[in-house]
Structure formats: structure tokens, C-alpha cells
Design an enzyme around this catalytic site. Structure first.
Site, PDB file in Angstrom:
ATOM      1  CG  ASP A   2      -0.737   2.770 -87.304  1.00 43.40           C
ATOM      2  OD1 ASP A   2      -0.038   1.770 -87.901  1.00 43.40           O
ATOM      3  OD2 ASP A   2       0.198   3.202 -86.266  1.00 43.40           O
ATOM      4  CG  HIS A   3       1.048  -0.073 -92.455  1.00 41.91           C
ATOM      5  ND1 HIS A   3       1.630   0.053 -91.773  1.00 41.91           N
ATOM      6  CD2 HIS A   3       1.168  -1.750 -92.577  1.00 41.91           C
ATOM      7  CE1 HIS A   3       3.039  -0.042 -91.632  1.00 41.91           C
ATOM      8  NE2 HIS A   3       2.981  -1.480 -92.128  1.00 41.91           N
TER       9      HIS A   3
ATOM     10  CG  HIS B 114       3.334   0.125 -86.045  1.00 38.17           C
ATOM     11  ND1 HIS B 114       2.024   1.146 -87.098  1.00 38.17           N
ATOM     12  CD2 HIS B 114       3.808  -0.186 -86.838  1.00 38.17           C
ATOM     13  CE1 HIS B 114       2.779   1.589 -87.696  1.00 38.17           C
ATOM     14  NE2 HIS B 114       3.987   1.110 -87.858  1.00 38.17           N
TER      15      HIS B 114
END
Ligand code: BG6
Length: 486
Positions: free
Chosen positions: A177-178, A240
Site C-alpha cells: 500500500d504505497h 489507503h
């Protein structure tokens, strides 16, 4: 070999794709420029197209915007391309030959990272072939990095996970999950736990509510096909936003190691308050953008690959609650949308206001701590202070810390940080299965109600505005308001 240098072979499935070119190769190049990767690394890009190594190298180099041409050329010499059909077992035999020869040539010690940067429907097939065709090494490590979307609901995520863990051990799987790689998100535990003064008030006694805004100026661009199957709830909230909540709400980890941090985060995902069907419409609202008021920007339904009567949401706002004693009664208000007036990722921690000014009768503003994640990296505190002069009034003032440009320039891109973590075997910035499962179950509860009840009349906000009115009403009905207003 310098002491920072890593040995690794990375095989990227989806190697000709947009994500790989825009994010992964530039991130690897940064690691190369910093000496984390030097001589002992190789990258194999695979996809169906019949590219040559040289053509692949050209496409990689074309996306590198830093370094000298000499550095770029030296870097791309480590890249190899293999045309590959992921369904065809014979293709894995050819891929294995390339892997084995590069392992020898670059002296990689059998360290392998397989990176899934393609359609999730194929992850299970790829994982199974990696095992059956003996592409996993017995000498070094084998790790699997998986991009989102990890399923489209709990059941599909579960099936995907089962498929993956039938080949890879749980601790070999790195779900990306960036947002967890962003500098200011990483900063949250430092703020919370390294300042006893903040740690002491980080709870229901002092915090009134927390607001998370992930606003995007862009629309769905060329990703209409994917977005029609996703919508904002799956695309931004399930992953996110949930991860940000975990960083804000997790208890203090017992230690600074992967197991302790993962356990702390799990506390949040296993205590997400599930709403009843009757509560969902009160707690979560959705929107879809129409054309801009000046007619310059198209509405969602007019965009490429979008159904003309699509009811997919491009905006979500909602209230999330945690069934944890420390957070009883504290709403986490979240909102995200496409085609809002600006790109802005920020968190506002709204502390309780004093009942009244010590020297006057007026109501006081709530102190607010703001963490701006992007585009600026910034912290600010709104505190009540004395108004200058003879007045006894208190007025809010803002203390601001903005990351100086020189330091901001050194902040690694999220992918750079996370890829290095995976190479180092550090798992705490990746999403565990339990977290994934908890987030999907929560989001599924909302989605199922939405699918059954009548959709609001879409479009319900104009491109370039801050979303539908219902997002304001969500807070207004509790006497609150969004701190961030465009
Ligand atoms: C992705 C979503 O995960 O995150 C995109 O699929 C979204 O729709 C993007 O635009 C936002 O990421 P960032 O880093 O630009 O805030």
C-alpha cells in the site's frame, strides 16, 4: 561490494506496464544512485509483448528523470525482457533459464523478488507456476510483492490470498500500500510516541474527532475500465484511508520490530465498528462528478470506458468508529474524491475545546493538529492565544513547520522506500492478511447496503468542487464541520 549494496534478482510480471515504468523503475534507479543496488542486481520484465532487451532498456531509460546519461545507461544494462504468457507452463521454463543465468552472471546468491504488477486475477496462476516449474530458489530468499487491488471484496481477497499462500509462506508475501511508504504517514508514530506530551492526550479524553481528506484534482483519466469495477470506496478507502487510520489509532507497539508493529496495527483492523444496514446511509455517503460548471471538464459518465449511466462513486465521505476503549465515541471522518479542486492529502486531529475562555465568556476554537502529507509536507498546530492589546479575547494562531525544500528533496518516493524494505525483509510497512481482511469486511458492509438501496441521483457534484453537499451535512448534523475547506 559496499556494505549497503544488496544482491537481488527482481522479476516483474507486468514489466511493460504503466506502474512499472512510472513508479518501479525510477524507484530502483534511486536505489542504484544511492548505492543500495550496484553491480549485483538484475531485473527481468515480463509481459506478453514481444520486446527485445534493448527495446525494454530504452523504455526504462525514457522514464528516468534524474542522474546522468552515463548512470542511466549503466543502470538499464541490468534489465532484461522476457515475453511471457503467464498461463503457459512452458514459458516458465524459459524464464527459469534466464533467471538461473542472471543469478550466476550477477552473483545474486539466489535472492529473488517476484513482483506482481498486473491483473490480480492472474496472481494465483503465476504463484502456482513459480512453484511447479521450480522458479523459486533454494539458496537465497524468495519474496512476493503484490500490488493492489487485492481482490474486490472479502471473498475474492480470501481466494487470492489462499492461492498465493499455497506457494509462498505468509512471511514471504509483501502486500503493498504505497501510502505506507509516504514520509508524513511514516512520521505519525514518531509524533505520537516520541512526544510524551502528545502521547498523553492521544485518546478519547482529549480528541474530539479526526478528519482524513484524500482529495484528488484529476479524474479517472485512462483508467476508466478499472475504475468502473472499483469506485472510490474500494480504490481509496479500503486500503489507503484504512492504513492511515491504523497509523493514527494503533496502540504503542511493544517493540520496534515487525511482529510488534503488525500486532499493534491489527488491534485497529479487528476493532473496526461494523454498521448495521440501517446505520450505513447515516454514516457513509457517496458522490459522482458531473461536468465542471464552465463546461471545460467532462463528467464521469462522459469519460472514456465509462458506462453512460454508471452509478460508480467517485467520491466517498464517511464516519469510521473503533470499538477500542481509547477511541470510544471518537469519530474518524474520512473523505476522498476525484475531480476535486486540488490534490491534497491531510489529516486534522481536532482536540476538544475548553468550555470557555478563562478571562472572557466567548466559546473557544478547538485546537487542531494538522499533518499535511501531500503535496506539501507540513505540520501545523492551531492553538488558542491571547489577542494582542487590551483585549481579553483568545484567538487561534497557527504554529507551522514545513519541511525545508532541501530536506523535502531528499525524501524517498514511497515505492523506493517500500522496495528497499522488501529487499531488506522488513515487513512492517506492508499490509498483513488480517488487516486486509478486516478492511474488506468493513467496506463490504457498506457496499452491500449501497447495492441494495437506491443510489443518490448522480452526478451530484460538479467537477472542480469539494464533493456533494451530503459530505458537509454528515458533519453538520453532529455540530461539527470539516476543518479543511478549499
Ligand atoms: C491509487 C488509486 O491507489 O492511489 C488511484 O488507485 C489514486 O486512483 C492514487 O489516484 C492516489 O495516490 P497518490 O499517491 O497520488 O495520492
Amino acid at each position: 561490494m559496499n556494505e549497503n549494496e544488496k544482491r537481488v534478482l527482481m522479476v516483474i510480471f507486468g514489466g511493460s506496464g504503466d506502474l512499472a515504468h512510472r513508479k518501479l523503475y525510477p524507484a530502483l534507479f534511486e536505489l542504484y544512485l544511492k548505492g543500495q543496488l550496484a553491480e549485483h542486481f538484475a531485473v527481468i520484465g515480463t509481459a506478453r509483448r514481444p520486446w527485445t532487451h534493448d527495446y525494454f532498456r530504452e523504455t526504462v531509460a525514457a522514464n528516468l528523470n534524474v542522474g546522468t546519461t552515463v548512470q542511466q545507461q549503466a543502470f538499464v544494462q541490468h534489465f532484461y525482457y522476457q515475453s511471457h504468457d503467464v498461463q503457459d507452463a512452458d514459458h516458465y521454463i524459459i524464464l527459469k533459464k534466464l533467471i538461473d543465468s542472471l543469478d550466476q552472471e550477477y552473483d545474486l546468491g539466489g535472492n529473488r523478488i517476484f513482483y506482481m504488477a498486473m491483473r490480480p486475477a492472474l496472481f494465483g496462476t503465476i504463484a502456482a507456476h513459480l512453484k511447479s516449474e521450480h522458479l523459486l530458489s533454494s539458496a537465497g530468499y524468495n519474496r512476493l510483492i503484490i500490488e493492489k487491488p487485492f481482490g474486490h471484496d472479502y471473498q475474492s481477497a480470501l481466494a487470492l490470498n489462499e492461492a498465493v499462500i499455497s506457494t509462498f509462506a505468509r512471511d514471504q508475501v509483501y502486500r503493498i500500500d504505497h501510502y505506507l511508504g509516504k514520509e508524513m504517514i511514516q512520521n505519525i508514530p514518531y509524533l505520537r510516541f516520541d512526544n510524551p506530551v502528545l502521547a498523553a492526550v492521544w485518546n478519547r479524553d482529549y480528541i474530539d474527532n479526526i478528519q482524513i481528506t484524500l482529495a484528488e484534482r484529476l479524474g479517472v483519466e485512462e483508467r476508466g475500465g478499472y475504475y468502473e469495477t472499483a469506485g472510490a470506496l474500494r480504490d481509496m478507502v479500503q486500503n489507503h484511508i484504512m492504513q492511515i487510520i491504523a497509523m493514527l489509532a494503533m496502540p504503542k507497539p511493544n517493540d520496534f520490530n515487525d511482529a510488534a508493529i503488525t500486532a499493534a496495527r491489527r488491534e485497529v483492523f479487528t476493532h473496526l465498528h461494523q454498521y448495521s444496514a440501517a446505520e450505513v446511509p447515516q454514516k457513509f455517503i457517496r458522490g459522482q462528478y458531473g461536468p465542471s460548471t464552465d463546461g471545460q471538464a467532462l463528467g464521469y459518465r462522459q469519460e472514456d470506458k465509462i458506462a453512460p449511466k454508471s452509478n460508480v462513486e467517485t467520491f466517498v465521505a464517511g464516519e469510521i468508529r473503533l470499538d477500542l476503549p481509547q477511541w470510544q465515541g471518537v469519530p474518524f471522518y474520512v473523505r476522498t474524491g476525484k475531480r476535486l479542486p486540488l490534490k491534497k492529502t491531510r489529516i486534522d486531529i481536532v482536540f476538544k475545546a475548553a468550555a470557555k475562555n478563562l478571562f472572557g465568556a466567548e466559546k473557544l476554537a478547538e485546537p487542531v493538529l494538522t499533518i499535511e502529507v501531500e503535496p506539501e509536507m507540513r505540520l501545523s498546530w492551531h492553538l488558542n492565544t491571547k489577542e494582542i492589546g487590551q483585549s481579553t479575547a483568545a484567538i487561534p494562531r497557527e504554529l507551522v513547520f514545513t519541511l525545508p525544500e532541501r530536506e523535502a528533496a531528499q525524501v524517498p518516493d514511497a515505492y523506493e522506500r517500500l522496495i528497499l524494505d522488501a529487499i531488506n525483509g522488513r515487513r512492517s510497512n506492508f499490509v498483513s492478511w488480517q488487516d486486509m481482511a478486516g478492511a474488506w469486511q468493513f467496506v463490504d458492509g457498506i457496499r452491500q447496503v449501497w447495492e441494495q438501496c437506491q443510489c443518490p441521483k448522480f452526478p451530484n457534484y460538479a467537477s472542480g468542487t469539494m464533493g456533494p453537499l451530503a459530505a458537509e451535512e454528515l458533519l453538520q448534523k453532529t455540530g461539527r464541520t470539516w476543518i479543511f475547506k478549499d
